[in-house]
Design an enzyme around this catalytic site. Structure first.
Site, PDB file in Angstrom:
ATOM      1  N   SER A 215       0.833  -1.216   0.000  1.00 43.87           N
ATOM      2  CA  SER A 215       0.000   0.000   0.000  1.00 43.87           C
ATOM      3  C   SER A 215       0.864   1.261   0.000  1.00 43.87           C
ATOM      4  CB  SER A 215      -0.982   0.006   1.178  1.00 43.87           C
ATOM      5  OG  SER A 215      -0.319   0.214   2.404  1.00 43.87           O
ATOM      6  N   ASN A 216       2.009   1.243   0.666  1.00 41.51           N
ATOM      7  CA  ASN A 216       2.915   2.396   0.579  1.00 41.51           C
ATOM      8  C   ASN A 216       3.477   2.531  -0.825  1.00 41.51           C
ATOM      9  OD1 ASN A 216       3.368   3.914   3.217  1.00 41.51           O
ATOM     10  ND2 ASN A 216       3.409   1.776   3.902  1.00 41.51           N
TER      11      ASN A 216
ATOM     12  N   HIS B 123       8.557   3.087   8.799  1.00 40.31           N
ATOM     13  CA  HIS B 123       8.243   2.206   9.918  1.00 40.31           C
ATOM     14  C   HIS B 123       7.055   2.813  10.669  1.00 40.31           C
ATOM     15  CE1 HIS B 123       8.894  -0.793  13.006  1.00 40.31           C
ATOM     16  NE2 HIS B 123       8.750   0.161  13.904  1.00 40.31           N
TER      17      HIS B 123
HETATM   18  C1  GAR Z   1       3.790  -0.716   6.678  1.00 43.74           C
HETATM   19  O1  GAR Z   1       2.981  -0.440   7.793  1.00 43.74           O
HETATM   20  C2  GAR Z   1       5.240  -0.358   6.975  1.00 43.74           C
HETATM   21  O2  GAR Z   1       5.362   0.783   7.770  1.00 43.74           O
HETATM   22  C3  GAR Z   1       5.705  -1.605   7.706  1.00 43.74           C
HETATM   23  O3  GAR Z   1       5.138  -2.663   6.976  1.00 43.74           O
HETATM   24  C4  GAR Z   1       3.889  -2.229   6.441  1.00 43.74           C
HETATM   25  C5  GAR Z   1       3.868  -2.553   4.967  1.00 43.74           C
HETATM   26  O4  GAR Z   1       2.600  -2.263   4.440  1.00 43.74           O
HETATM   27  N1  GAR Z   1       7.130  -1.675   7.755  1.00 43.74           N
HETATM   28  C6  GAR Z   1       7.804  -2.097   8.832  1.00 43.74           C
HETATM   29  O5  GAR Z   1       7.271  -2.521   9.830  1.00 43.74           O
HETATM   30  C7  GAR Z   1       9.326  -2.008   8.704  1.00 43.74           C
HETATM   31  N2  GAR Z   1       9.934  -2.377   9.928  1.00 43.74           N
HETATM   32  P1  GAR Z   1       2.406  -2.056   2.881  1.00 43.74           P
HETATM   33  O6  GAR Z   1       2.994  -3.297   2.205  1.00 43.74           O
HETATM   34  O7  GAR Z   1       0.933  -1.984   2.689  1.00 43.74           O
HETATM   35  O8  GAR Z   1       3.118  -0.803   2.485  1.00 43.74           O
END
Ligand code: GAR
Length: 223
Positions: free
Chosen positions: A14-15, A111
């Protein structure tokens, strides 16, 4: 010239989607040239392809503990796409110090906590157990230590008494999707300087009213 960015993912991405959307703006100083996943079943891969972004899968599992072997393949993909900057978006694989040093000042991570609080796994559970009243997300440059490094940008939200790790994660994720594109804009446009452990920026840091949580409702003044 736009900076050429690779987004590394392991999951839903999603990011990654927030970064791809932001980079569609003509004045955005970076373009997303490739999305690289270390898992073939990462849901973000299909989303990237739907957005017209090239994808590469380099399964990390067969490499086991051979991190350098995995990174050699990764580096070759980054070279193929002439990547200037890496954005980690939920990329759940640790790097060797050599790889991190090679990308020093050119690799960002997000993070879901206000670092240096609550690095590592289960940041929302950690935040709830600590009883913090404000949490949020952090975009930082990557250093060999996990979830640490010069902070580019943070966004905060109030923690509610009835929050669970899931509800907190959902509100923090909204903040993540706002700050990651903004942080990449800053870095790609050269508005950020690294001074040792600290990241300085020419961007405006005055955000108006502060965030206080919980808010105390005061009775109206008696007439
Ligand atoms: C996000 O919340 C990111 O901040 C976290 O994983 C998730 C990925 O979501 N990252 C960490 O915890 C790094 N230590 P996404 O795949 O939907 O972007």
């Amino acid at each position: 010239m736009k900076r050429r960015v690779a987004i590394l993912i392991s999951g839903r991405g999603s990011n990654m989607t927030a970064l791809i959307e932001a980079a569609k703006a003509q004045d955005f100083p970076a373009e997303i040239v490739v999305v690289i996943a270390n898992k073939a079943d990462a849901a973000g891969l299909a989303k990237a392809r739907d957005s017209g972004v090239a994808t590469v899968t380099i399964e990390s599992k067969p490499f086991g503990k051979d991190r350098a072997g995995f990174e050699a393949k990764l580096q070759s993909a980054l070279d193929d796409y002439r990547v200037d900057l890496i954005c980690l978006g939920g990329f759940m694989r640790l790097f060797t110090t050599a790889f991190v040093q090679r990308w020093h000042g050119r690799m960002l991570n997000i993070h879901p906590s206000l670092l240096p609080s609550f690095p590592g796994l289960d940041p929302h559970g950690q935040a709830l157990r600590a009883g913090v009243k404000i949490s949020g997300a952090t975009v930082h440059f990557v250093i060999p230590e996990t979830d640490a490094g010069p902070i580019v940008m943070q966004g905060a939200i109030a923690v509610r008494d009835d929050d669970t790790a899931e509800t907190l994660a959902a509100r923090v994720l909204e903040i993540e999707h706002r700050i990651y594109p903004d942080a990449l804009r800053l870095v790609a446009s050269g508005a950020v300087d690294l001074e040792g452990d600290v990241c300085r920026t020419t961007a405006d840091a005055s955000c108006g009213a502060g965030l206080i949580s919980p808010a105390v409702l005061r009775p109206k003044a008696q007439k």
